[in-house]
Design a protein around this motif. Sequence first.
Motif, PDB file in Angstrom:
ATOM      1  N   GLY A  96       0.772  -1.053   0.140  1.00 39.03           N
ATOM      2  CA  GLY A  96       0.230  -0.044   0.101  1.00 39.03           C
ATOM      3  C   GLY A  96       0.722   1.323   0.022  1.00 39.03           C
ATOM      4  O   GLY A  96       0.544   2.309  -0.737  1.00 39.03           O
ATOM      5  N   GLN A  97       1.812   1.139   0.783  1.00 44.02           N
ATOM      6  CA  GLN A  97       2.853   2.631   0.948  1.00 44.02           C
ATOM      7  C   GLN A  97       3.317   2.510  -0.438  1.00 44.02           C
ATOM      8  O   GLN A  97       3.813   3.835  -0.966  1.00 44.02           O
ATOM      9  N   LEU A  98       3.784   1.410  -1.008  1.00 46.54           N
ATOM     10  CA  LEU A  98       4.591   1.789  -2.535  1.00 46.54           C
ATOM     11  C   LEU A  98       3.569   2.278  -3.495  1.00 46.54           C
ATOM     12  O   LEU A  98       4.159   2.958  -4.198  1.00 46.54           O
ATOM     13  N   LEU A  99       2.471   1.813  -3.578  1.00 45.12           N
ATOM     14  CA  LEU A  99       1.542   2.208  -4.386  1.00 45.12           C
ATOM     15  C   LEU A  99       1.390   3.620  -4.085  1.00 45.12           C
ATOM     16  O   LEU A  99       1.328   4.337  -5.375  1.00 45.12           O
ATOM     17  N   GLU A 143      -5.334   9.261 -18.993  1.00 49.92           N
ATOM     18  CA  GLU A 143      -4.472   8.197 -18.758  1.00 49.92           C
ATOM     19  C   GLU A 143      -3.648   8.309 -17.508  1.00 49.92           C
ATOM     20  O   GLU A 143      -3.905   7.247 -16.621  1.00 49.92           O
ATOM     21  N   VAL A 144      -2.728   8.983 -17.355  1.00 48.90           N
ATOM     22  CA  VAL A 144      -1.883   9.322 -15.992  1.00 48.90           C
ATOM     23  C   VAL A 144      -3.008   9.269 -14.904  1.00 48.90           C
ATOM     24  O   VAL A 144      -2.618   8.845 -13.892  1.00 48.90           O
ATOM     25  N   GLU A 164      -4.981   7.723  -9.723  1.00 44.93           N
ATOM     26  CA  GLU A 164      -6.395   7.647  -8.846  1.00 44.93           C
ATOM     27  C   GLU A 164      -6.505   5.888  -8.617  1.00 44.93           C
ATOM     28  O   GLU A 164      -6.941   5.632  -7.394  1.00 44.93           O
ATOM     29  N   LYS A 165      -6.116   5.003  -9.263  1.00 46.84           N
ATOM     30  CA  LYS A 165      -6.052   3.649  -9.154  1.00 46.84           C
ATOM     31  C   LYS A 165      -5.101   3.444  -7.987  1.00 46.84           C
ATOM     32  O   LYS A 165      -5.547   2.634  -7.124  1.00 46.84           O
ATOM     33  N   ASP A 166      -3.957   3.820  -8.244  1.00 44.06           N
ATOM     34  CA  ASP A 166      -2.861   3.334  -7.157  1.00 44.06           C
ATOM     35  C   ASP A 166      -3.222   3.728  -5.647  1.00 44.06           C
ATOM     36  O   ASP A 166      -3.039   3.212  -4.837  1.00 44.06           O
ATOM     37  N   MET A 167      -3.732   5.023  -5.603  1.00 49.02           N
ATOM     38  CA  MET A 167      -4.170   5.802  -4.521  1.00 49.02           C
ATOM     39  C   MET A 167      -5.179   4.830  -3.965  1.00 49.02           C
ATOM     40  O   MET A 167      -5.286   4.811  -2.613  1.00 49.02           O
ATOM     41  N   ASN A 216      -0.044   6.695   4.801  1.00 53.15           N
ATOM     42  CA  ASN A 216      -1.265   6.007   5.544  1.00 53.15           C
ATOM     43  C   ASN A 216      -2.542   6.543   4.924  1.00 53.15           C
ATOM     44  O   ASN A 216      -2.542   7.248   4.255  1.00 53.15           O
ATOM     45  N   GLN A 217      -3.622   6.099   5.420  1.00 56.44           N
ATOM     46  CA  GLN A 217      -4.907   6.425   4.869  1.00 56.44           C
ATOM     47  C   GLN A 217      -5.245   7.847   5.037  1.00 56.44           C
ATOM     48  O   GLN A 217      -5.848   8.296   4.317  1.00 56.44           O
ATOM     49  N   VAL A 218      -4.785   8.483   6.109  1.00 56.61           N
ATOM     50  CA  VAL A 218      -5.355   9.986   6.217  1.00 56.61           C
ATOM     51  C   VAL A 218      -4.476  10.661   5.345  1.00 56.61           C
ATOM     52  O   VAL A 218      -4.872  11.655   4.516  1.00 56.61           O
ATOM     53  N   ASN A 219      -2.903  10.637   5.240  1.00 56.45           N
ATOM     54  CA  ASN A 219      -2.261  11.510   4.230  1.00 56.45           C
ATOM     55  C   ASN A 219      -2.491  11.154   2.801  1.00 56.45           C
ATOM     56  O   ASN A 219      -2.360  11.859   1.735  1.00 56.45           O
ATOM     57  N   ILE A 220      -2.730   9.567   2.542  1.00 62.80           N
ATOM     58  CA  ILE A 220      -3.560   9.488   1.218  1.00 62.80           C
ATOM     59  C   ILE A 220      -4.478  10.060   0.934  1.00 62.80           C
ATOM     60  O   ILE A 220      -4.722  10.811  -0.342  1.00 62.80           O
ATOM     61  N   ASN A 221      -5.610  10.267   1.886  1.00 67.04           N
ATOM     62  CA  ASN A 221      -6.702  11.102   1.473  1.00 67.04           C
ATOM     63  C   ASN A 221      -6.421  12.757   1.398  1.00 67.04           C
ATOM     64  O   ASN A 221      -7.008  13.503   0.470  1.00 67.04           O
TER      65      ASN A 221
END
Length: 467
Positions: free
Chosen positions: A139-142, A186-187, A192-195, A216-221
């Motif tokens: 998850g972190q790498l994506l 496309e990019v 968005e998919k990786d996130m 983590n979930q918070v900073n990803i959002n």
Amino acid sequence: MKLFKYFIYTALGGSLLTGCSKELDLKPTDGFTDANAFRTIADAQLAANGAYGRYGTNANTIYSTALVSDETKIGADNAGQGALTFRYQYSADGTTGGDVTAAYTGYYQMIDQVNRTLDKLPTVIATPAEEPRRNILKGQLLALRALAHFDLLQLYSKAYSANEKGIPIMLTSNIYAQPKRNTMGEVMTQIEKDMADAFALLPAVTPSTFSDTVMNQVNINAYRAKIALFKGDYQNAVTYATNVISSNVKPLASAADFPGIWTDANTTETLFRIRYSTGTTMGALWTTTGNLVYIAPSDKLIATYGTGDIRKAAYIGTYSGTTKNYVNKYFNSSKGGRVVDMKAIRIAEVYLIRAEAYAKLAVPDVNAGTNDLNEVRSKRITGYTNATFNNAGDLITAVLAERFKELCFEGTRLFDLKRNNLPVSRNASDVGSAAWQTLPAGNYRFVFPIPQYELLANPNNVQNDGY
């Protein structure tokens, strides 16, 4: 894609991350290959550390975009550093364009390290107790791969339009690849998919479990809100920003705590940062420990801070007995002069993302956006009285002005202007010639050039307009 012959799977110097303190176990081998680099989950962790460290490329983004925007001026002690970039005289070659092309290499090296690690992650050995780390690392790498592609898109493509030229998407490691440029749409779909995939793989976060040195979930959002604003997806920008703010993991700092963010005395407001234990990666961009000022804050920026605004002292310094102003954001910490962490995204930015998005909804919510703007201002300005706005346009203008003051030297200003089709307008006192006082809205130099060495190595790539 430029041919990169060597990749090092270890945490980069000065950016070791929380929970990853195991020393690299060096063993005598005749060769260093993927096979013996990735044996255990601990090896994968070290490789992930290296990918985090490579996000230090964002320091170049902060520096180069500050030079092109209206945040900076050439410092009193400048000996040529950044001068061509500041004067809009950069091109795709390494002689004139080093400031603006370096990030292209850095982010793709980061993406390659992520892809190599993701490829080996399913088969590395893990004990039952270590097994949950596999999905966490994935998850972190994506998320890191998404960030690298996003920053490349901001730097090397125009304001978002789905059919415009984007950048090459790289999902596997192939140093001989010669990919074409994908469209921006496309990019964005891949980002968005990786996130989304990263968010689904990572555990829920609470204020007690949150860490600002890992994805983590918070900073990803928080980044999803930023990405949605860039795309013009304002409803999702509001939704993601609201999720971050409601999590309460990092509320806005008090007036007493705010200056300590910039000396690393605390991590209040910081949602994601790159730690530097000894490196001067951020601080040395602007000044030296011998008090030389290479790149200074612009007179225009300094003039925006009114009476009672605590940001002025936190962000802008002046050497005693001189008129030399300097960037104070990355100036000093208990670790040493110019040894200061990179704050990649903060909760204040999330409030301002939501404020702008509210104002740009199909049916603008001016009151909600005003509340967010006032919330930030009330924490920064002593004796602040809440503002009101009659329409969405006035609110947007105010939010962009606030972003200029709040987020200077954090890598947002040039993108704010490009996203809103606004010019760079510098004060006459900040330039030595009218030739570089203004960068008109839509000018090709808002989009940085693809490095010439990349075009020579990859005939399928194409240069941006104007270069």
